[in-house]
Design a protein around this motif. Structure first.
Motif, mmCIF file in Angstrom:
data_model
loop_
_atom_site.group_PDB
_atom_site.id
_atom_site.type_symbol
_atom_site.label_atom_id
_atom_site.label_comp_id
_atom_site.label_asym_id
_atom_site.label_seq_id
_atom_site.Cartn_x
_atom_site.Cartn_y
_atom_site.Cartn_z
ATOM 1 N N HIS A 189 7.941 -7.650 -11.523
ATOM 2 C CA HIS A 189 8.011 -6.552 -10.565
ATOM 3 C C HIS A 189 6.672 -5.833 -10.409
ATOM 4 C CE1 HIS A 189 12.294 -7.128 -10.447
ATOM 5 N NE2 HIS A 189 12.408 -6.903 -11.736
ATOM 6 N N CYS A 190 5.677 -6.239 -11.168
ATOM 7 C CA CYS A 190 4.376 -5.564 -11.135
ATOM 8 C C CYS A 190 3.430 -6.244 -10.153
ATOM 9 C CB CYS A 190 3.762 -5.558 -12.535
ATOM 10 S SG CYS A 190 4.689 -4.563 -13.717
ATOM 11 N N SER A 191 2.487 -5.453 -9.617
ATOM 12 C CA SER A 191 1.529 -5.975 -8.636
ATOM 13 C C SER A 191 0.266 -5.131 -8.668
ATOM 14 C CB SER A 191 2.134 -5.934 -7.229
ATOM 15 O OG SER A 191 2.320 -4.588 -6.812
ATOM 16 N N ALA A 192 -0.756 -5.582 -7.928
ATOM 17 C CA ALA A 192 -2.000 -4.819 -7.845
ATOM 18 C C ALA A 192 -1.767 -3.462 -7.196
ATOM 19 C CB ALA A 192 -3.043 -5.619 -7.065
ATOM 20 N N HIS A 193 -0.885 -3.412 -6.178
ATOM 21 C CA HIS A 193 -0.579 -2.144 -5.511
ATOM 22 C C HIS A 193 -0.030 -1.132 -6.518
ATOM 23 C CE1 HIS A 193 -1.246 -3.237 -1.344
ATOM 24 N NE2 HIS A 193 -0.589 -4.374 -1.534
ATOM 25 N N GLY A 194 0.951 -1.567 -7.293
ATOM 26 C CA GLY A 194 1.579 -0.666 -8.249
ATOM 27 C C GLY A 194 0.651 -0.250 -9.367
ATOM 28 N N LEU A 195 -0.319 -1.099 -9.693
ATOM 29 C CA LEU A 195 -1.278 -0.763 -10.744
ATOM 30 C C LEU A 195 -2.193 0.361 -10.293
ATOM 31 C CD1 LEU A 195 -2.382 -1.367 -13.532
ATOM 32 C CD2 LEU A 195 -3.845 -3.106 -12.516
ATOM 33 N N ARG A 196 -2.583 0.341 -9.028
ATOM 34 C CA ARG A 196 -3.421 1.416 -8.490
ATOM 35 C C ARG A 196 -2.675 2.748 -8.560
ATOM 36 N NH1 ARG A 196 -4.685 2.915 -2.620
ATOM 37 N NH2 ARG A 196 -6.555 4.189 -2.798
#
Length: 357
Positions: A325-332
């Motif tokens: 469920h994790c992504s670069a968008h969510g990390l930002r």
């Protein structure tokens, strides 16, 4: 009118590209069953015309080449004051050409598909042949045809707003108001947007991707810079600035190196230049590597990532860590949350439109 036996256009098989002179070429394209190859038939008529529909229908029936019948020889021109006519005027305008390349591609696809859409399902008359001065209530109907996918519906409406904004600004087009602005966007069905990483998920990722890996470096660059993936993929040694070359107020805030860059988003329309500190944790990751020659993050072929390519690559690294469920968008988003939890404020970041703090 056309022969009712001609099948309606199926947009799955419609394809466009451009030659080196910028001329748009149109094709019927269909995958050959049981293979990875495609059957392509050149469509030489203008979209929105009866001749275009005839050629497409013939290709759908199995014709391998274009053959003009005596009654339809010659390509029919776009009907003046039709929706397709206005769309073609828009494509030739400075307003359209001044858009980012990716934005132009998306908008062209949205408007072309709209013009190729039947006015009534199963009927040959296409929306592109109708008058361009569509009233607001009809625009709402066109929006709602895509209501099952909110982003698609709002994307269509946004494209129409831009189209009619151009029409209002062009004095040669008798249009005084933008009817699409009278229609509202649909509310997103998504709850909460992209998943925001937790500190535990960051720890799980780091446990899977150890020191000296590109996967760990990628997470660090996003998390410790707080920037979009379209900017992160461009960061390289050329963006680094030593503290001694920075204004005194920035040196007092951070004695280490800085990253100076112009954001990729809206860089040709309203550019924003940022100067952000290279935190000690990020300095450590950059020293640990691996970093590329022109960009910190490179593909396996030694080339900079595209934003989408990097997003897909990073998601695979998340999957490897058991974080689907994790992504670069969510990390930002997580970076902003973590920074706020550690006392970051608006005064801790430095921004200007001309490289000044």
């Amino acid at each position: 009118m056309m022969d009712g036996a001609v099948p309606p256009i199926d947009l799955r098989y419609y394809y466009e590209d451009a030659d080196r002179h910028g001329n748009v070429r149109r094709y019927f394209r269909q995958r050959i069953a049981g293979t990875k190859k495609y059957r392509k038939v050149r469509i030489r008529a203008e979209p929105g015309t009866e001749e275009f529909h005839r050629q497409f229908g013939a290709a759908l029936k199995g014709a391998r080449t274009y053959s003009a019948s005596p009654s339809t020889a010659g390509v029919q021109k776009t009907v003046v004051n039709s929706l397709r006519w206005l769309v073609e005027r828009y494509y030739a305008s400075g307003a359209f050409k001044g858009l980012e390349g990716s934005t132009r591609d998306v908008r062209r696809r949205l408007l072309d598909n709209l013009c190729l859409e039947p006015r009534i399902e199963g009927q040959p008359e296409l929306l592109g042949t109708l008058p361009y001065n569509i009233p607001a209530e009809k625009i709402e109907v066109l929006r709602d045809r895509k209501a099952e996918k909110t982003e698609a519906a709002n994307g269509r409406l946004k494209a129409l707003r831009a189209l009619f904004t151009f029409a209002v600004s062009d004095k040669s087009i008798p249009m005084k108001r933008n009817p699409a602005k009278e229609v509202g966007y649909l509310k997103s069905k998504k709850k909460g947007g992209f998943h925001t990483w937790s500190t535990e998920e960051v720890a799980i990722y780091l446990d899977r991707h150890g020191p000296g890996t590109k996967a760990r470096l990628a997470l660090g660059v996003i998390l410790l810079s707080g920037q979009r993936r379209s900017d992160v993929v461009l960061f390289g040694k050329q963006h680094l600035r030593e503290a001694r070359f920075m204004p005194e107020n920035l040196q007092a805030f951070h004695s280490g190196r800085w990253i100076a860059f112009t954001q990729h988003k809206n860089r040709n329309k309203s550019p924003v230049t940022l100067t952000i500190p290279v935190l000690p944790e990020l300095e450590h990751l950059l020293a640990e590597g691996p970093t590329g020659a022109l960009s910190f993050l490179e593909t396996q072929f030694g080339k900079p990532f595209t934003a989408n390519g990097f997003g897909n690559w990073f998601r695979r690294r998340c999957n490897e860590a058991g974080l689907p469920h994790c992504s670069a968008h969510g990390l930002r988003k997580a970076g902003a949350t973590i920074a706020a939890d550690n006392g970051a404020t608006a005064q801790n970041s430095w921004q200007s439109s001309a490289g000044r703090p």
